[in-house]
Enzyme design. Structure first.
Site, PDB file in Angstrom:
ATOM      1  N   GLU A  16     -22.490  40.913  35.516  1.00 18.99           N
ATOM      2  CA  GLU A  16     -23.946  40.957  35.447  1.00 18.99           C
ATOM      3  C   GLU A  16     -24.483  41.578  36.746  1.00 18.99           C
ATOM      4  OE1 GLU A  16     -26.639  40.440  33.379  1.00 18.99           O
ATOM      5  OE2 GLU A  16     -27.621  41.161  35.195  1.00 18.99           O
ATOM      6  N   HIS A  40     -38.849  45.171  22.616  1.00 17.67           N
ATOM      7  CA  HIS A  40     -37.778  45.148  21.602  1.00 17.67           C
ATOM      8  C   HIS A  40     -37.379  46.586  21.288  1.00 17.67           C
ATOM      9  CE1 HIS A  40     -40.038  41.284  20.217  1.00 17.67           C
ATOM     10  NE2 HIS A  40     -39.247  41.047  21.245  1.00 17.67           N
TER      11      HIS A  40
HETATM   12  P1  FAD Z   1     -30.520  41.553  27.886  1.00 22.87           P
HETATM   13  O1  FAD Z   1     -30.952  40.165  27.651  1.00 22.87           O
HETATM   14  O2  FAD Z   1     -31.518  42.546  28.320  1.00 22.87           O
HETATM   15  O3  FAD Z   1     -29.315  41.501  28.949  1.00 22.87           O
HETATM   16  C1  FAD Z   1     -28.680  42.673  29.418  1.00 22.87           C
HETATM   17  C2  FAD Z   1     -28.141  42.388  30.802  1.00 22.87           C
HETATM   18  O4  FAD Z   1     -27.256  43.455  31.171  1.00 22.87           O
HETATM   19  C3  FAD Z   1     -29.203  42.325  31.899  1.00 22.87           C
HETATM   20  O5  FAD Z   1     -29.152  41.081  32.551  1.00 22.87           O
HETATM   21  C4  FAD Z   1     -28.822  43.462  32.845  1.00 22.87           C
HETATM   22  O6  FAD Z   1     -29.047  43.151  34.207  1.00 22.87           O
HETATM   23  C5  FAD Z   1     -27.345  43.628  32.559  1.00 22.87           C
HETATM   24  N1  FAD Z   1     -26.839  44.957  32.925  1.00 22.87           N
HETATM   25  C6  FAD Z   1     -27.403  46.163  32.678  1.00 22.87           C
HETATM   26  N2  FAD Z   1     -26.633  47.156  33.147  1.00 22.87           N
HETATM   27  C7  FAD Z   1     -25.550  46.568  33.712  1.00 22.87           C
HETATM   28  C8  FAD Z   1     -24.394  47.071  34.351  1.00 22.87           C
HETATM   29  N3  FAD Z   1     -24.172  48.392  34.471  1.00 22.87           N
HETATM   30  N4  FAD Z   1     -23.498  46.181  34.862  1.00 22.87           N
HETATM   31  C9  FAD Z   1     -23.683  44.835  34.726  1.00 22.87           C
HETATM   32  N5  FAD Z   1     -24.766  44.317  34.095  1.00 22.87           N
HETATM   33  C10 FAD Z   1     -25.684  45.174  33.586  1.00 22.87           C
HETATM   34  N6  FAD Z   1     -36.801  38.670  21.566  1.00 22.87           N
HETATM   35  C11 FAD Z   1     -36.940  37.912  20.471  1.00 22.87           C
HETATM   36  O7  FAD Z   1     -36.167  38.032  19.530  1.00 22.87           O
HETATM   37  N7  FAD Z   1     -37.956  37.004  20.382  1.00 22.87           N
HETATM   38  C12 FAD Z   1     -38.868  36.838  21.363  1.00 22.87           C
HETATM   39  O8  FAD Z   1     -39.754  35.989  21.254  1.00 22.87           O
HETATM   40  C13 FAD Z   1     -38.757  37.652  22.530  1.00 22.87           C
HETATM   41  N8  FAD Z   1     -39.655  37.551  23.526  1.00 22.87           N
HETATM   42  C14 FAD Z   1     -39.452  38.253  24.683  1.00 22.87           C
HETATM   43  C15 FAD Z   1     -40.341  38.061  25.741  1.00 22.87           C
HETATM   44  C16 FAD Z   1     -40.106  38.669  26.973  1.00 22.87           C
HETATM   45  C17 FAD Z   1     -41.052  38.440  28.117  1.00 22.87           C
HETATM   46  C18 FAD Z   1     -38.964  39.505  27.130  1.00 22.87           C
HETATM   47  C19 FAD Z   1     -38.678  40.161  28.449  1.00 22.87           C
HETATM   48  C20 FAD Z   1     -38.112  39.733  26.061  1.00 22.87           C
HETATM   49  C21 FAD Z   1     -38.350  39.119  24.824  1.00 22.87           C
HETATM   50  N9  FAD Z   1     -37.498  39.293  23.733  1.00 22.87           N
HETATM   51  C22 FAD Z   1     -37.664  38.556  22.599  1.00 22.87           C
HETATM   52  C23 FAD Z   1     -36.354  40.212  23.783  1.00 22.87           C
HETATM   53  C24 FAD Z   1     -35.057  39.466  24.061  1.00 22.87           C
HETATM   54  O9  FAD Z   1     -35.106  38.839  25.301  1.00 22.87           O
HETATM   55  C25 FAD Z   1     -33.922  40.467  23.965  1.00 22.87           C
HETATM   56  O10 FAD Z   1     -33.855  40.898  22.609  1.00 22.87           O
HETATM   57  C26 FAD Z   1     -32.557  39.912  24.335  1.00 22.87           C
HETATM   58  O11 FAD Z   1     -32.559  39.340  25.610  1.00 22.87           O
HETATM   59  C27 FAD Z   1     -31.524  41.034  24.275  1.00 22.87           C
HETATM   60  O12 FAD Z   1     -30.288  40.535  24.672  1.00 22.87           O
HETATM   61  P2  FAD Z   1     -29.173  41.458  25.299  1.00 22.87           P
HETATM   62  O13 FAD Z   1     -28.077  40.546  25.690  1.00 22.87           O
HETATM   63  O14 FAD Z   1     -28.866  42.573  24.387  1.00 22.87           O
HETATM   64  O15 FAD Z   1     -29.839  42.162  26.571  1.00 22.87           O
END
Ligand code: FAD
Length: 525
Positions: free
Chosen positions: A36, A457
């Site tokens: 991360e 999203h």
């Molecule tokens: P993320 O949670 O974005 O995690 C990706 C991670 O990868 C990050 O921590 C980043 O730092 C890390 N990363 C990136 N590049 C690298 C690298 N090269 N090396 C190491 N680490 C890296 N979704 C819903 O379905 N319902 C909701 O109500 C909703 N509300 C939201 C409200 C807010 C304020 C926000 C910000 C988002 C919301 N979302 C909601 C969206 C939801 O949070 C995301 O869909 C979800 O977190 C996606 O998960 P993910 O694991 O794909 O990516």
């Protein structure tokens, strides 16, 4: 020769966490190392910052997630001090803009609100926890329905989804009754006004413990579970490249942002779940460049408004005593702004939009105390529609090898445009939002279309497809076409036009990918 497989997971959000969990539960000898780029914010990794009771600690956790916009924390997060110029437009708390305007900023003039979070738990430490399921054409057309239902069921368990959250709220029920009077006649059976499922665990005092990546990791971060011995989470560890031997992923090159040292970690499987902009950027930087990479970018446009609930209208369904009880319950947890959450889901053909209606006792912005609708005893609803954006090749994030971003990756440029069809659906949803507002009370913020990127999203940039025809990056099991040992995860996989919060859908897609990857690793080891 057989050995215990190592899996490298890039990104610690809900999707990387779902991969780690399903893979370790399926493979008794495997080990997962999760990388991360951001810092760990809470003692329990990946917990929702909304659960932090102390307002100062909560604000600090949010600021530390803001990558190049992390204010005074920037240098300690391994981000150059020069990346920010003062007074620039900032993103929603806990997130940072892709186009933040400082040194090494991305370029997104047509998608200005694009944002990301850089911390353990990813955006999942900051999300609102709304977890609807996709319906009709929102679903992935090439995943069979019965399998899909089971995957959604497992995703709900992983995210601790509550279908009847706040169902006992009298005010919430009153809001539903008023919306039903207005809309019920035009909505199909099963897709009418209802409660919105949310991810979290209701507490005995009526408050919510909101879900983050922590609940998805579950036993992996519980020292009492044997699974935790095979799981390692490294924060402030930036994956710079996925390494390949021919078409096979062999591991990742990682920079430790504390020491600035770089090392290669070999892996039998690499899972890239680093969000819809940074995952394709990492693949690009690694020389993995399928035609569709970064293209077919969609989100659901958002039109929002705030309404002061009208006493006379609400009193037809809710007693003053029920309101008092609601306010007393809410006073127990004043730091949490969300109370009852209602919705009208997407349905076809007549209602190709999703309405989300959040009740709160205060408006989301400061109001002049002298304004006629300030301090409204019945409170407010923040409500908005999500609408469709059809996937098109031209809507894309592209990467420039000749211009590096603040982290030294090929910089991003986002190009995006709404079509006539989409603008017509936005108009039609806006008219419905006006009707909903009239049914409930009076607008204190008129319906308005938010700037592109506001949904948070982002989808399509790692599109999945049923065949390798150049319009997709991954196969139906999230494996990058033409590569071995490389899977991708996140909202970026979603190939359809959706109108709702996508995380539950993306976790379901990840469960499918993880199960398939486990099968392959089992066969190979
Ligand atoms: P993320 O949670 O974005 O995690 C990706 C991670 O990868 C990050 O921590 C980043 O730092 C890390 N990363 C990136 N590049 C690298 C690298 N090269 N090396 C190491 N680490 C890296 N979704 C819903 O379905 N319902 C909701 O109500 C909703 N509300 C939201 C409200 C807010 C304020 C926000 C910000 C988002 C919301 N979302 C909601 C969206 C939801 O949070 C995301 O869909 C979800 O977190 C996606 O998960 P993910 O694991 O794909 O990516």
């Amino acid at each position: 020769m057989s050995h215990n497989p190592t899996i490298a997971v890039v990104g610690s959000g809900p999707i990387g966490s779902a991969y780690a969990r399903v893979l370790l539960e399926s493979l008794p000898d495997a080990r997962v190392v999760m990388f991360e780029a951001g810092p760990q914010l809470t003692e329990r990794p990946g917990e929702s910052v909304r659960n932090i009771p102390d307002p100062e600690a909560k604000a600090r956790a949010r600021e530390m997630s803001q990558g190049p916009q992390a204010g005074s924390f920037r240098e300690s997060l391994g981000i150059p001090e020069s990346t920010v110029t003062e007074g620039m437009f900032t993103a929603r708390q806990g997130t940072h803009l892709i186009d933040f305007g400082g040194d090494g900023s991305g370029h997104a003039p047509t998608f200005p609100a694009a944002a990301a979070a850089t911390n353990v738990g990813g955006q999942g430490a900051h999300w609102t926890c709304a977890t609807p399921s996709p319906a009709f054409s929102e679903k992935v057309p090439f995943i069979p329905d019965d399998e899909w239902e089971e995957l959604i069921g497992r995703a709900k368990e992983l995210l601790h989804v509550q279908s009847a959250a706040f169902a006992d709220s009298g005010v919430g029920a009153g809001i539903r009754s008023l919306l039903e009077e207005e809309f019920a006649g035009e909505l199909p059976e099963g897709y009418g006004v209802g409660t919105l499922p949310v991810a979290g665990d209701p507490q005995p005092d009526g408050s919510m413990r909101w879900a983050g990546a922590d609940v998805v990791l579950g036993p992996l971060i519980d020292p009492a579970s044997p699974l935790s011995a095979r799981f390692e989470l490294r924060d402030l560890s930036l994956v710079r490249r996925v390494e390949l031997d021919g078409n096979r992923a062999t591991g990742v090159t990682v920079e430790d942002l504390r020491t600035r040292t770089t090392s290669f970690i070999p892996a039998d499987l690499v899972v890239v779940a680093a969000d819809a902009f940074r995952s394709p950027q990492l693949l690009w930087a690694s020389g993995i460049r399928p035609r569709a990479l970064g293209h077919y970018l969609t989100e659901h446009p958002v039109v929002i408004s705030t309404v002061a609930l009208d006493a006379e209208k609400m009193c037809r369904f809710v007693t003053e005593g029920e309101l008092d009880a609601e306010l007393a319950r809410r006073a127990l947890n004043p730091a949490d702004p969300v109370a009852a959450v209602n919705r009208i889901p997407f349905s076809e053909p007549g209602h190709p939009f999703s309405l989300q209606v959040m009740y709160a006792e205060t408006p989301p912005f400061p109001m002049d105390p002298e304004a006629p609708l300030a301090n409204n005893r019945w409170g407010y609803v923040n409500m908005g529609f999500g609408m469709r954006k059809r996937p098109r090749y031209e809507d894309a994030v592209t990467f420039d090898d000749g211009e590096l971003d603040y982290r030294g990756f090929p910089n991003m440029t986002i190009a995006y445009e709404l079509s006539e069809d989409e603008l017509a659906e936005i108009d039609s949803a806006t008219q419905r939002l006006r009707r909903a507002g009239k049914a409930l009370g009076e607008f204190v913020a008129e319906p308005r279309l938010m700037p592109n990127g506001s949904s948070l999203h982002y989808q399509g940039t790692l599109r999945m497809g049923s065949n390798d025809d150049g319009a997709s990056v991954a196969d139906p099991w999230s494996r990058v076409w033409g590569h071995e040992g490389l899977v991708v995860g996140g909202n970026a996989l979603i190939p359809t036009a959706t109108t709702m919060n996508p995380t539950l859908m993306s976790v379901a897609i990840a469960v499918r990918g993880a199960r398939k990857a486990a099968e392959a690793l089992r066969a190979a080891h």
